[in-house]
Design a protein around this motif. Structure first.
Motif, PDB file in Angstrom:
ATOM      1  N   GLU A   1       0.833  -1.207   0.000  1.00 40.35           N
ATOM      2  CA  GLU A   1       0.000   0.000   0.000  1.00 40.35           C
ATOM      3  C   GLU A   1       0.870   1.260   0.000  1.00 40.35           C
ATOM      4  OE1 GLU A   1      -3.404   2.007  -0.491  1.00 40.35           O
ATOM      5  OE2 GLU A   1      -3.217  -0.163  -0.491  1.00 40.35           O
TER       6      GLU A   1
ATOM      7  N   LYS B   1       2.165   1.923  -3.446  1.00 40.48           N
ATOM      8  CA  LYS B   1       1.145   2.535  -4.307  1.00 40.48           C
ATOM      9  C   LYS B   1       1.035   4.041  -4.033  1.00 40.48           C
ATOM     10  CE  LYS B   1      -1.621  -1.665  -4.681  1.00 40.48           C
ATOM     11  NZ  LYS B   1      -2.858  -2.327  -4.249  1.00 40.48           N
TER      12      LYS B   1
ATOM     13  N   GLU C   1       4.016   5.809  -5.457  1.00 42.84           N
ATOM     14  CA  GLU C   1       3.896   5.930  -6.914  1.00 42.84           C
ATOM     15  C   GLU C   1       3.007   7.114  -7.286  1.00 42.84           C
ATOM     16  OE1 GLU C   1       2.893   3.153 -10.781  1.00 42.84           O
ATOM     17  OE2 GLU C   1       1.949   2.660  -8.873  1.00 42.84           O
ATOM     18  N   GLU C   2       1.920   7.275  -6.578  1.00 39.41           N
ATOM     19  CA  GLU C   2       1.024   8.410  -6.835  1.00 39.41           C
ATOM     20  C   GLU C   2       1.721   9.733  -6.522  1.00 39.41           C
ATOM     21  OE1 GLU C   2      -1.950   8.514  -8.394  1.00 39.41           O
ATOM     22  OE2 GLU C   2      -1.505   6.402  -8.766  1.00 39.41           O
TER      23      GLU C   2
END
Length: 96
Positions: free
Chosen positions: A82, A85, A88-89
């Protein structure tokens, strides 16, 4: 593919023995074995040597090397995937 797997692949495709590559990198053969088995990580500056030895893009090796470092940070974390992720954003946001 991991950086260790790629190094092994490049070495084997060139017909080079571990001891030969270890000597070119000025590291021990045992250490190179651990690198190829993803138990140790080469120094970042060794990537340039590898890219020159095997005539491959430095950026490709660096990407695999960085991925290995990121994985090492999150592999034992419950929220590791998580967090990856979210990172990455954040990276996408910063690049805009």
């Amino acid at each position: 593919m991991t950086i260790g797997q790629r190094i092994r692949q490049l070495r084997e495709e060139s017909g080079m023995k571990q001891r030969e590559l270890a000597a070119k990198l000025d590291i021990g053969e045992g250490f190179l074995s651990k690198v190829e088995n993803d138990q140790k990580l080469l120094k970042r500056e060794d990537l340039k040597k590898l890219s020159e030895f095997f005539n491959v893009a430095h950026s490709d090796l660096e990407t695999l090397w960085l991925a290995n470092k990121v994985y090492d940070l999150i592999k034992d974390e419950n929220q590791g995937l998580e967090a990856l992720k979210v990172a990455e954003e954040q990276a996408k946001y910063v690049r805009k």
